[in-house]
Design a protein around this motif. Sequence first.
Motif, PDB file in Angstrom:
ATOM      1  N   ALA A 177       4.861  31.921  65.428  1.00 13.66           N
ATOM      2  CA  ALA A 177       5.842  32.933  65.031  1.00 13.66           C
ATOM      3  C   ALA A 177       7.108  32.275  64.493  1.00 13.66           C
ATOM      4  O   ALA A 177       7.687  32.738  63.499  1.00 13.66           O
ATOM      5  CB  ALA A 177       6.176  33.831  66.216  1.00 13.66           C
ATOM      6  N   THR A 178       7.546  31.198  65.134  1.00 12.09           N
ATOM      7  CA  THR A 178       8.736  30.490  64.667  1.00 12.09           C
ATOM      8  C   THR A 178       8.540  29.991  63.246  1.00 12.09           C
ATOM      9  O   THR A 178       9.407  30.163  62.378  1.00 12.09           O
ATOM     10  CB  THR A 178       9.053  29.303  65.593  1.00 12.09           C
ATOM     11  OG1 THR A 178       9.281  29.784  66.920  1.00 12.09           O
ATOM     12  CG2 THR A 178      10.297  28.561  65.131  1.00 12.09           C
ATOM     13  N   PHE A 212       5.835  35.933  70.850  1.00  9.77           N
ATOM     14  CA  PHE A 212       5.829  36.130  69.402  1.00  9.77           C
ATOM     15  C   PHE A 212       7.196  36.586  68.902  1.00  9.77           C
ATOM     16  O   PHE A 212       7.723  36.070  67.911  1.00  9.77           O
ATOM     17  CB  PHE A 212       4.759  37.159  69.024  1.00  9.77           C
ATOM     18  CG  PHE A 212       4.576  37.333  67.545  1.00  9.77           C
ATOM     19  CD1 PHE A 212       3.764  36.474  66.828  1.00  9.77           C
ATOM     20  CD2 PHE A 212       5.225  38.352  66.858  1.00  9.77           C
ATOM     21  CE1 PHE A 212       3.583  36.618  65.462  1.00  9.77           C
ATOM     22  CE2 PHE A 212       5.061  38.511  65.504  1.00  9.77           C
ATOM     23  CZ  PHE A 212       4.238  37.644  64.790  1.00  9.77           C
ATOM     24  N   GLN A 213       7.801  37.549  69.590  1.00 13.74           N
ATOM     25  CA  GLN A 213       9.088  38.072  69.151  1.00 13.74           C
ATOM     26  C   GLN A 213      10.207  37.051  69.311  1.00 13.74           C
ATOM     27  O   GLN A 213      11.062  36.904  68.431  1.00 13.74           O
ATOM     28  CB  GLN A 213       9.420  39.354  69.915  1.00 13.74           C
ATOM     29  CG  GLN A 213       8.534  40.522  69.554  1.00 13.74           C
ATOM     30  CD  GLN A 213       8.593  40.875  68.083  1.00 13.74           C
ATOM     31  OE1 GLN A 213       9.664  40.879  67.477  1.00 13.74           O
ATOM     32  NE2 GLN A 213       7.454  41.162  67.481  1.00 13.74           N
ATOM     33  N   PHE A 224       8.019  33.198  60.608  1.00 12.64           N
ATOM     34  CA  PHE A 224       9.205  34.019  60.380  1.00 12.64           C
ATOM     35  C   PHE A 224      10.290  33.213  59.676  1.00 12.64           C
ATOM     36  O   PHE A 224      10.963  33.712  58.768  1.00 12.64           O
ATOM     37  CB  PHE A 224       9.724  34.585  61.697  1.00 12.64           C
ATOM     38  CG  PHE A 224       9.044  35.848  62.134  1.00 12.64           C
ATOM     39  CD1 PHE A 224       9.705  37.060  62.140  1.00 12.64           C
ATOM     40  CD2 PHE A 224       7.721  35.830  62.552  1.00 12.64           C
ATOM     41  CE1 PHE A 224       9.076  38.225  62.546  1.00 12.64           C
ATOM     42  CE2 PHE A 224       7.076  36.981  62.957  1.00 12.64           C
ATOM     43  CZ  PHE A 224       7.757  38.186  62.958  1.00 12.64           C
ATOM     44  N   GLY A 263       2.897  41.104  60.271  1.00  9.13           N
ATOM     45  CA  GLY A 263       4.038  40.207  60.231  1.00  9.13           C
ATOM     46  C   GLY A 263       4.371  39.723  58.838  1.00  9.13           C
ATOM     47  O   GLY A 263       5.515  39.351  58.553  1.00  9.13           O
ATOM     48  N   THR A 264       3.380  39.702  57.952  1.00  6.54           N
ATOM     49  CA  THR A 264       3.604  39.227  56.591  1.00  6.54           C
ATOM     50  C   THR A 264       3.622  40.356  55.573  1.00  6.54           C
ATOM     51  O   THR A 264       4.243  40.235  54.515  1.00  6.54           O
ATOM     52  CB  THR A 264       2.510  38.222  56.201  1.00  6.54           C
ATOM     53  OG1 THR A 264       1.222  38.805  56.416  1.00  6.54           O
ATOM     54  CG2 THR A 264       2.611  36.962  57.035  1.00  6.54           C
ATOM     55  N   GLY A 304       9.825  34.543  66.617  1.00  4.36           N
ATOM     56  CA  GLY A 304      10.288  35.062  65.347  1.00  4.36           C
ATOM     57  C   GLY A 304      11.796  35.014  65.226  1.00  4.36           C
ATOM     58  O   GLY A 304      12.347  34.612  64.189  1.00  4.36           O
ATOM     59  N   SER A 358       9.106  32.729  56.065  1.00  2.00           N
ATOM     60  CA  SER A 358       9.173  33.987  55.311  1.00  2.00           C
ATOM     61  C   SER A 358      10.612  34.310  54.923  1.00  2.00           C
ATOM     62  O   SER A 358      10.884  34.761  53.799  1.00  2.00           O
ATOM     63  CB  SER A 358       8.595  35.127  56.148  1.00  2.00           C
ATOM     64  OG  SER A 358       7.224  34.922  56.406  1.00  2.00           O
ATOM     65  N   SER A 375      10.442  24.234  59.560  1.00  2.00           N
ATOM     66  CA  SER A 375       9.329  25.055  60.044  1.00  2.00           C
ATOM     67  C   SER A 375       8.057  24.227  60.202  1.00  2.00           C
ATOM     68  O   SER A 375       7.293  24.423  61.157  1.00  2.00           O
ATOM     69  CB  SER A 375       9.077  26.215  59.073  1.00  2.00           C
ATOM     70  OG  SER A 375      10.167  27.111  59.057  1.00  2.00           O
ATOM     71  N   SER A 422       9.541  44.926  62.707  1.00  2.00           N
ATOM     72  CA  SER A 422      10.451  43.857  63.105  1.00  2.00           C
ATOM     73  C   SER A 422      11.011  43.110  61.905  1.00  2.00           C
ATOM     74  O   SER A 422      12.055  42.465  62.002  1.00  2.00           O
ATOM     75  CB  SER A 422       9.736  42.878  64.050  1.00  2.00           C
ATOM     76  OG  SER A 422       8.698  42.197  63.369  1.00  2.00           O
ATOM     77  N   GLN A 423      10.315  43.194  60.735  1.00  2.00           N
ATOM     78  CA  GLN A 423      10.751  42.420  59.575  1.00  2.00           C
ATOM     79  C   GLN A 423      10.883  43.216  58.282  1.00  2.00           C
ATOM     80  O   GLN A 423      11.423  42.706  57.309  1.00  2.00           O
ATOM     81  CB  GLN A 423       9.759  41.272  59.327  1.00  2.00           C
ATOM     82  CG  GLN A 423       9.819  40.163  60.359  1.00  2.00           C
ATOM     83  CD  GLN A 423      11.148  39.416  60.316  1.00  2.00           C
ATOM     84  OE1 GLN A 423      11.510  38.814  59.331  1.00  2.00           O
ATOM     85  NE2 GLN A 423      11.886  39.487  61.412  1.00  2.00           N
TER      86      GLN A 423
END
Length: 470
Positions: A275-276, A400-401, A279, A148-149, A404, A282, A438, A26-27
């Motif tokens: 997640a917000t 989560f998605q 993401f 995710g990271t 993000g 990041s 964030s 996803s990232q």
Amino acid sequence: MAEPDPRRWKALALLCAANFMVILDSQIVLLAVPSIQRGLGLAASGAQWVLSAYLLGFGGLLLLGGRAADLAGRRRTFLAGTVLFLVASLACGLAWTGGALIGARVLQGLSAALMAPSALSIVTATFGEGPERHRAIAVWGGVGGFGGTAALLAGGPLTDVLGWRAIFFLNVPVAALLLVLGPLLLAESRGAARAYDPAGAASVTLAVTAAVFGVVRAPEEGWTSPWTAGAFAVAVLAGAAFVRAESRSAAPLVPLRTFRSRTLTGGNAVTFAAATAVFGTSFAVSQYAQGVLGYSPLVFGFATAVLPVAAVAGSYAAQAALGRWAVRPVAVAGLAVMAAGCLALGRVTAGAGYAPGLLPGLALLGFGLGTCGVAGSVAALAGSADGDAGLASGINTASFQLGGAFGVAAASTAVASWTDGTGPAALTAGFRGAFDVSAGIALAGALVAGVLLAAPARRTVPEPEQVRVK
């Protein structure tokens, strides 16, 4: 009482590998977008869709994928999604035009929408309620946080050394291994027999897809533009149609009683907020490190290694904490630590070094993410019966998605709003604004979680797992 499946820990390792692959994809293209843009001759708007297309396919079909796992069989749905993921990843790596790549990314997202909720529902069906399930979810959450990271860690070196196509070809052998070992290690399970709900499936898919489309386009089009407003209007109307369809259906895709559980709602609020924050942060960190500090993608990848490592540490700390305390303080503490990490990053300057500037904030952010991943998943899955495990998993993964996608959009908007000029100092001011936004989202999530998880979960389905929430 049935004996535990002796293959369960090997099965967990296999499912975690799938979770890692789905979250990573996803990232991971974030740092490869400039190379993709040059290689395929994409305009800036087309390059953005390489990232957004996956989110659209993934977010739009998650709830349907979760319910399909309950009805058609969780192992069967997982393996079908894995076959599709392998084909889509191969198509992404072989893409000859920007349009072909974007289409393959949509297909990749659709396949992930089948894999992710069915995998998590297999975990809950394989491990009995209690400490062992908490331990399994801690591993699952740690791997998810790492994925995710780790996209930031792996995306740069792969692109620099092997080219952008390597980030997609990486999935092919992993998916093939899942298809070989899945039938050997995973037991089949399903929920109570029900008919499909086409009206509910169509309306919720349209609602989520329109919401994701509005969020990913908002930074470029503007939050009040006709495109964005129209997308959100479609999402609201489709959501209303979904509620109406579910209230009248004899076999609803998502029984409305599901959302009466404060534990489930609170757990998904934790997941969404975490997640917000991660993401969005990041995204801003990658832009700051490369645009202001002058890091190459390779150097940036190694510089962010602390994030996934801290996420794994946080997930195991959460598992240990849940053995002593209720889910509420663990979730609130995790979000508070994430907010502290964002605030630490919000103090960076144009000439900040790595150790005093990025390292403390990234470490706190990762540790808090790992903690929230476990606490959010445990709470979200606690109020569901075994027959609804796939649905509950789909809702949690969708949270989560969607979080993000919203996080990247919010960070992009903050950067544009706080940047006043083109020099390093002006750019840094924009990134600091994104970090502070964030932090605010993480703190707001902690307050919401504190309220929703304050009362015991209402028993809305037969025999839910009992989780302390006070």
